[in-house]
Motif scaffolding. Structure first.
Motif, PDB file in Angstrom:
ATOM      1  N   LYS A  36      26.180   5.257 -51.190  1.00  0.00           N
ATOM      2  CA  LYS A  36      26.040   5.624 -49.780  1.00  0.00           C
ATOM      3  C   LYS A  36      25.782   4.386 -48.919  1.00  0.00           C
ATOM      4  O   LYS A  36      26.286   4.289 -47.802  1.00  0.00           O
ATOM      5  N   THR A  37      25.021   3.440 -49.439  1.00  0.00           N
ATOM      6  CA  THR A  37      24.758   2.202 -48.703  1.00  0.00           C
ATOM      7  C   THR A  37      26.067   1.452 -48.473  1.00  0.00           C
ATOM      8  O   THR A  37      26.343   0.990 -47.354  1.00  0.00           O
ATOM      9  N   VAL A  40      28.125   3.208 -45.747  1.00  0.00           N
ATOM     10  CA  VAL A  40      27.622   2.911 -44.398  1.00  0.00           C
ATOM     11  C   VAL A  40      27.962   1.473 -44.020  1.00  0.00           C
ATOM     12  O   VAL A  40      28.402   1.198 -42.895  1.00  0.00           O
ATOM     13  N   TYR A  44      30.065  -0.116 -40.720  1.00  0.00           N
ATOM     14  CA  TYR A  44      29.447  -1.080 -39.816  1.00  0.00           C
ATOM     15  C   TYR A  44      29.696  -2.526 -40.265  1.00  0.00           C
ATOM     16  O   TYR A  44      28.911  -3.421 -39.968  1.00  0.00           O
ATOM     17  N   VAL A  49      23.506  -4.707 -39.243  1.00  0.00           N
ATOM     18  CA  VAL A  49      22.624  -3.544 -39.172  1.00  0.00           C
ATOM     19  C   VAL A  49      21.327  -3.902 -39.875  1.00  0.00           C
ATOM     20  O   VAL A  49      21.333  -4.329 -41.032  1.00  0.00           O
ATOM     21  N   ARG A  53      17.462   0.516 -40.017  1.00  0.00           N
ATOM     22  CA  ARG A  53      18.562   1.358 -39.507  1.00  0.00           C
ATOM     23  C   ARG A  53      19.507   1.732 -40.648  1.00  0.00           C
ATOM     24  O   ARG A  53      19.958   2.868 -40.739  1.00  0.00           O
ATOM     25  N   MET A  54      19.795   0.778 -41.523  1.00  0.00           N
ATOM     26  CA  MET A  54      20.676   1.047 -42.673  1.00  0.00           C
ATOM     27  C   MET A  54      20.077   2.161 -43.533  1.00  0.00           C
ATOM     28  O   MET A  54      20.768   3.104 -43.920  1.00  0.00           O
ATOM     29  N   LEU A  57      20.476   5.498 -41.790  1.00  0.00           N
ATOM     30  CA  LEU A  57      21.854   5.992 -41.849  1.00  0.00           C
ATOM     31  C   LEU A  57      22.197   6.521 -43.239  1.00  0.00           C
ATOM     32  O   LEU A  57      22.838   7.563 -43.378  1.00  0.00           O
ATOM     33  N   LEU A  60      20.415   9.817 -43.630  1.00  0.00           N
ATOM     34  CA  LEU A  60      21.109  10.871 -42.881  1.00  0.00           C
ATOM     35  C   LEU A  60      22.370  11.334 -43.611  1.00  0.00           C
ATOM     36  O   LEU A  60      22.649  12.535 -43.674  1.00  0.00           O
ATOM     37  N   ASN A  61      23.131  10.406 -44.170  1.00  0.00           N
ATOM     38  CA  ASN A  61      24.341  10.771 -44.900  1.00  0.00           C
ATOM     39  C   ASN A  61      24.018  11.604 -46.136  1.00  0.00           C
ATOM     40  O   ASN A  61      24.681  12.607 -46.417  1.00  0.00           O
TER      41      ASN A  61
END
Length: 124
Positions: A36-37, A40, A44, A49, A53-54, A57, A60-61
């Motif tokens: 997932k990282t 994201v 971006y 980022v 914030r990373m 995100l 959230l995903n």
């Protein structure tokens, strides 16, 4: 249950995890976070980022996927319940038809027996 300890690599950092889940499970969790990282980061890739914030995100995903999976599971469970009700109704119908078949066989046997007697009596 015993606690399992495992070291995992997430985002290039080593974390010592401890939990009741198997080492394999914890490694899969770490792998998912890394995947997932990377997803994201690929969105971006032209922007810098910050780590906070990373992480948000990525969280959230993963939470989005979790909510969608739960909704899908609920739909499947509702469909399974519907199928179970239909299955019970079909089993009841099979029992009913089996009973009708048994009664029909008995009536047919009785009719054939009556015809044999009638035929035997006529021949005398």
């Amino acid at each position: 249950m015993s606690k399992n300890k495992v070291e995992v690599v997430i985002g290039g950092l080593i974390y010592a995890l401890q939990g009741e889940e198997s080492e394999e499970h914890m490694q899969k969790v770490a792998k998912l976070i890394n995947e997932k990282t990377h997803e994201v980061q690929s969105v971006y890739h032209k922007q810098r980022v910050n780590p906070g914030r990373m992480n948000m995100l990525v969280t959230l995903n993963i939470a989005d996927e979790c909510v969608k999976s739960k909704q899908e599971l609920e739909r499947y469970m509702a469909e399974l319940e519907k199928c179970n009700r239909e299955n019970l109704a079909l089993k009841d119908k099979v029992k009913e038809l089996s009973l009708e078949l048994t009664e029909s066989k008995q009536q047919l046997a009785a009719t054939e027996q009556f015809k044999k007697k009638e035929h035997t009596n006529r021949g005398r």
